[in-house]
Design a protein around this motif. Structure first.
Motif, PDB file in Angstrom:
ATOM      1  N   ARG A  29       0.839  -1.204   0.000  1.00 24.28           N
ATOM      2  CA  ARG A  29       0.000   0.000   0.000  1.00 24.28           C
ATOM      3  C   ARG A  29       0.873   1.254   0.000  1.00 24.28           C
ATOM      4  NH1 ARG A  29      -3.072  -2.688   4.514  1.00 24.28           N
ATOM      5  NH2 ARG A  29      -4.588  -4.044   3.509  1.00 24.28           N
ATOM      6  N   PHE A  30       1.938   1.213   0.792  1.00 24.61           N
ATOM      7  CA  PHE A  30       2.877   2.339   0.804  1.00 24.61           C
ATOM      8  C   PHE A  30       3.421   2.590  -0.601  1.00 24.61           C
ATOM      9  CE2 PHE A  30       7.347   3.559   0.678  1.00 24.61           C
ATOM     10  CZ  PHE A  30       7.315   4.788   1.319  1.00 24.61           C
ATOM     11  N   THR A  31       3.786   1.544  -1.301  1.00 27.92           N
ATOM     12  CA  THR A  31       4.367   1.665  -2.637  1.00 27.92           C
ATOM     13  C   THR A  31       3.394   2.310  -3.609  1.00 27.92           C
ATOM     14  OG1 THR A  31       5.788  -0.268  -2.286  1.00 27.92           O
ATOM     15  CG2 THR A  31       5.376   0.389  -4.565  1.00 27.92           C
ATOM     16  N   LEU A  32       2.129   1.951  -3.550  1.00 30.79           N
ATOM     17  CA  LEU A  32       1.119   2.534  -4.432  1.00 30.79           C
ATOM     18  C   LEU A  32       1.025   4.045  -4.225  1.00 30.79           C
ATOM     19  CD1 LEU A  32      -1.229   2.424  -6.437  1.00 30.79           C
ATOM     20  CD2 LEU A  32      -2.731   1.853  -4.506  1.00 30.79           C
ATOM     21  N   PHE A  33       0.868   4.462  -2.965  1.00 30.90           N
ATOM     22  CA  PHE A  33       0.720   5.890  -2.684  1.00 30.90           C
ATOM     23  C   PHE A  33       2.046   6.631  -2.848  1.00 30.90           C
ATOM     24  CE2 PHE A  33      -3.140   4.210  -0.969  1.00 30.90           C
ATOM     25  CZ  PHE A  33      -4.067   5.241  -1.130  1.00 30.90           C
ATOM     26  N   ASN A  34       3.140   5.945  -2.635  1.00 28.61           N
ATOM     27  CA  ASN A  34       4.461   6.510  -2.895  1.00 28.61           C
ATOM     28  C   ASN A  34       4.599   6.858  -4.378  1.00 28.61           C
ATOM     29  OD1 ASN A  34       7.250   7.104  -2.945  1.00 28.61           O
ATOM     30  ND2 ASN A  34       7.803   4.956  -3.036  1.00 28.61           N
ATOM     31  N   ALA A  35       4.190   5.955  -5.246  1.00 27.13           N
ATOM     32  CA  ALA A  35       4.279   6.190  -6.690  1.00 27.13           C
ATOM     33  C   ALA A  35       3.368   7.332  -7.118  1.00 27.13           C
ATOM     34  CB  ALA A  35       3.920   4.914  -7.452  1.00 27.13           C
ATOM     35  N   ILE A  36       2.147   7.337  -6.603  1.00 28.57           N
ATOM     36  CA  ILE A  36       1.210   8.420  -6.939  1.00 28.57           C
ATOM     37  C   ILE A  36       1.787   9.769  -6.505  1.00 28.57           C
ATOM     38  CG2 ILE A  36      -1.053   9.417  -6.444  1.00 28.57           C
ATOM     39  CD1 ILE A  36      -2.083   6.517  -6.114  1.00 28.57           C
ATOM     40  N   GLY A  37       2.265   9.827  -5.276  1.00 27.23           N
ATOM     41  CA  GLY A  37       2.812  11.072  -4.746  1.00 27.23           C
ATOM     42  C   GLY A  37       4.046  11.534  -5.492  1.00 27.23           C
ATOM     43  N   GLY A  38       4.940  10.593  -5.787  1.00 24.81           N
ATOM     44  CA  GLY A  38       6.176  10.950  -6.476  1.00 24.81           C
ATOM     45  C   GLY A  38       5.915  11.505  -7.868  1.00 24.81           C
ATOM     46  N   ILE A  39       5.060  10.835  -8.630  1.00 19.31           N
ATOM     47  CA  ILE A  39       4.745  11.281  -9.987  1.00 19.31           C
ATOM     48  C   ILE A  39       4.025  12.632  -9.956  1.00 19.31           C
ATOM     49  CG2 ILE A  39       3.384  10.766 -12.051  1.00 19.31           C
ATOM     50  CD1 ILE A  39       3.893   7.768 -11.415  1.00 19.31           C
ATOM     51  N   LEU A  40       3.091  12.778  -9.017  1.00 17.06           N
ATOM     52  CA  LEU A  40       2.325  14.024  -8.924  1.00 17.06           C
ATOM     53  C   LEU A  40       3.228  15.200  -8.554  1.00 17.06           C
ATOM     54  CD1 LEU A  40      -0.508  15.265  -9.038  1.00 17.06           C
ATOM     55  CD2 LEU A  40      -0.741  14.747  -6.595  1.00 17.06           C
ATOM     56  N   TRP A  41       4.086  15.004  -7.541  1.00 16.17           N
ATOM     57  CA  TRP A  41       4.993  16.071  -7.081  1.00 16.17           C
ATOM     58  C   TRP A  41       5.936  16.516  -8.196  1.00 16.17           C
ATOM     59  CZ3 TRP A  41      10.356  15.104  -5.194  1.00 16.17           C
ATOM     60  CH2 TRP A  41      10.962  16.258  -4.693  1.00 16.17           C
ATOM     61  N   VAL A  42       6.593  15.564  -8.833  1.00 17.55           N
ATOM     62  CA  VAL A  42       7.537  15.888  -9.901  1.00 17.55           C
ATOM     63  C   VAL A  42       6.817  16.555 -11.065  1.00 17.55           C
ATOM     64  CG1 VAL A  42       9.096  14.916 -11.636  1.00 17.55           C
ATOM     65  CG2 VAL A  42       9.188  14.101  -9.274  1.00 17.55           C
ATOM     66  N   SER A  43       5.669  16.034 -11.448  1.00 19.74           N
ATOM     67  CA  SER A  43       4.938  16.584 -12.589  1.00 19.74           C
ATOM     68  C   SER A  43       4.494  18.017 -12.336  1.00 19.74           C
ATOM     69  CB  SER A  43       3.719  15.715 -12.904  1.00 19.74           C
ATOM     70  OG  SER A  43       4.102  14.409 -13.280  1.00 19.74           O
ATOM     71  N   VAL A  44       3.964  18.279 -11.150  1.00 25.03           N
ATOM     72  CA  VAL A  44       3.466  19.625 -10.843  1.00 25.03           C
ATOM     73  C   VAL A  44       4.572  20.668 -10.959  1.00 25.03           C
ATOM     74  CG1 VAL A  44       2.641  21.125  -8.976  1.00 25.03           C
ATOM     75  CG2 VAL A  44       1.505  18.943  -9.418  1.00 25.03           C
ATOM     76  N   PHE A  45       5.705  20.426 -10.310  1.00 22.47           N
ATOM     77  CA  PHE A  45       6.739  21.461 -10.277  1.00 22.47           C
ATOM     78  C   PHE A  45       7.525  21.562 -11.577  1.00 22.47           C
ATOM     79  CE2 PHE A  45       5.848  21.304  -5.767  1.00 22.47           C
ATOM     80  CZ  PHE A  45       5.908  22.657  -5.433  1.00 22.47           C
ATOM     81  N   THR A  46       7.764  20.451 -12.242  1.00 22.19           N
ATOM     82  CA  THR A  46       8.467  20.547 -13.523  1.00 22.19           C
ATOM     83  C   THR A  46       7.584  21.202 -14.585  1.00 22.19           C
ATOM     84  OG1 THR A  46       7.829  18.261 -14.069  1.00 22.19           O
ATOM     85  CG2 THR A  46      10.019  18.606 -13.136  1.00 22.19           C
ATOM     86  N   LEU A  47       6.306  20.905 -14.578  1.00 25.58           N
ATOM     87  CA  LEU A  47       5.408  21.506 -15.565  1.00 25.58           C
ATOM     88  C   LEU A  47       5.182  22.984 -15.291  1.00 25.58           C
ATOM     89  CD1 LEU A  47       2.804  18.638 -16.095  1.00 25.58           C
ATOM     90  CD2 LEU A  47       4.612  19.388 -17.669  1.00 25.58           C
ATOM     91  N   LEU A  48       5.213  23.392 -14.023  1.00 22.89           N
ATOM     92  CA  LEU A  48       5.157  24.822 -13.710  1.00 22.89           C
ATOM     93  C   LEU A  48       6.342  25.546 -14.340  1.00 22.89           C
ATOM     94  CD1 LEU A  48       4.018  24.908  -9.962  1.00 22.89           C
ATOM     95  CD2 LEU A  48       2.778  25.832 -11.927  1.00 22.89           C
ATOM     96  N   GLY A  49       7.531  24.964 -14.184  1.00 19.80           N
ATOM     97  CA  GLY A  49       8.720  25.549 -14.799  1.00 19.80           C
ATOM     98  C   GLY A  49       8.641  25.511 -16.307  1.00 19.80           C
ATOM     99  N   TYR A  50       8.145  24.411 -16.851  1.00 23.52           N
ATOM    100  CA  TYR A  50       8.041  24.217 -18.304  1.00 23.52           C
ATOM    101  C   TYR A  50       7.136  25.272 -18.948  1.00 23.52           C
ATOM    102  CZ  TYR A  50       7.005  21.795 -22.721  1.00 23.52           C
ATOM    103  OH  TYR A  50       6.843  21.471 -24.044  1.00 23.52           O
ATOM    104  N   PHE A  51       5.982  25.529 -18.323  1.00 22.12           N
ATOM    105  CA  PHE A  51       5.006  26.430 -18.926  1.00 22.12           C
ATOM    106  C   PHE A  51       5.218  27.901 -18.563  1.00 22.12           C
ATOM    107  CE2 PHE A  51       2.456  22.446 -19.151  1.00 22.12           C
ATOM    108  CZ  PHE A  51       2.234  22.454 -20.522  1.00 22.12           C
ATOM    109  N   PHE A  52       5.763  28.159 -17.365  1.00 18.91           N
ATOM    110  CA  PHE A  52       5.853  29.548 -16.915  1.00 18.91           C
ATOM    111  C   PHE A  52       7.285  30.085 -16.796  1.00 18.91           C
ATOM    112  CE2 PHE A  52       1.868  27.842 -15.127  1.00 18.91           C
ATOM    113  CZ  PHE A  52       0.973  28.719 -15.723  1.00 18.91           C
TER     114      PHE A  52
END
Length: 216
Positions: free
Chosen positions: A155-178
């Protein structure tokens, strides 16, 4: 002293470091220092001070067309670093966590921070693994304490993967677009400082709440 100054400079303006890595390492190996820093920040309980949010934002800027990085490769590789980092920290906590806490050698692992993470686990359960990704310092301790508490690994691994992908995507895409906006380019150091300050506000507010609660 040089290593301290290195981390201060990296935290203040990661853009200069990434630009130099692109020049020195080339378009393939440039992802290596980014991978290692994110892995260390999330995977080693003794390095919560490493830049996370600001580094991802700056990397996203260079993933825009002509910047030298590829946005898809960046998200995939750095998400892997974040997921593997949390996994490493989980097993450190599970195998040696209580010994590390009792030794008192990790000064940043204060009772207030432990209480803050525990309060999030109590309130949000496994979802806290996702939420703490967005809390500097706390995100380093959350997987460690999940391991100490022997949280179910699958269960930890599932939420770890969701959190990791979401965190990286949010901040890299903010930099990418803005990141290419002239105002952002002209005031990049201030933008980075603002990201760091804003990221820390929930963590600081939570720690103050925990401390005040203990005083009741």
């Amino acid at each position: 002293m040089d290593i301290i100054q290195f981390f201060i400079d990296l935290l203040r303006d990661p853009r200069n470091f990434i630009a130099q890595w692109i020049i020195d390492l080339g378009p393939v190996w440039v992802y290596t220092p980014l991978f290692l820093i994110v892995f260390a920040e999330t995977g080693l309980v003794v390095t919560p001070f490493l830049p996370g949010d600001s580094l991802l934002f700056a990397a996203g800027v260079f993933a825009a067309p002509g910047g030298g990085l590829n946005i898809a490769a960046l998200i995939v590789l750095i998400s892997a670093a974040a997921i593997l980092g949390n996994t490493s920290n989980y097993w450190i906590g599970r195998k040696m966590g209580q010994v590390i806490i009792d030794s008192g050698r990790v000064k940043s692992l204060t009772p207030e921070r432990i209480a803050k993470v525990q309060a999030m686990f109590d309130k949000y359960g496994l979802l806290a693994i996702v939420l703490t990704r967005f809390f500097p310092i706390i995100r380093t301790f959350a997987p460690f304490l999940a391991g100490v508490g022997a949280m179910h690994f699958a269960r930890f691994t599932l939420f770890n993967a969701i959190g990791g992908i979401l965190w990286v995507s949010v901040f890299t895409l903010l930099g990418y677009f803005f990141g290419g906006i002239p105002f952002v380019q002209d005031n990049f150091e201030f933008i980075i400082i603002a990201i760091v300050v804003i990221s820390f506000i929930p963590t600081i507010a939570g720690l103050i709440k925990v401390r005040l609660g203990k005083g009741d």
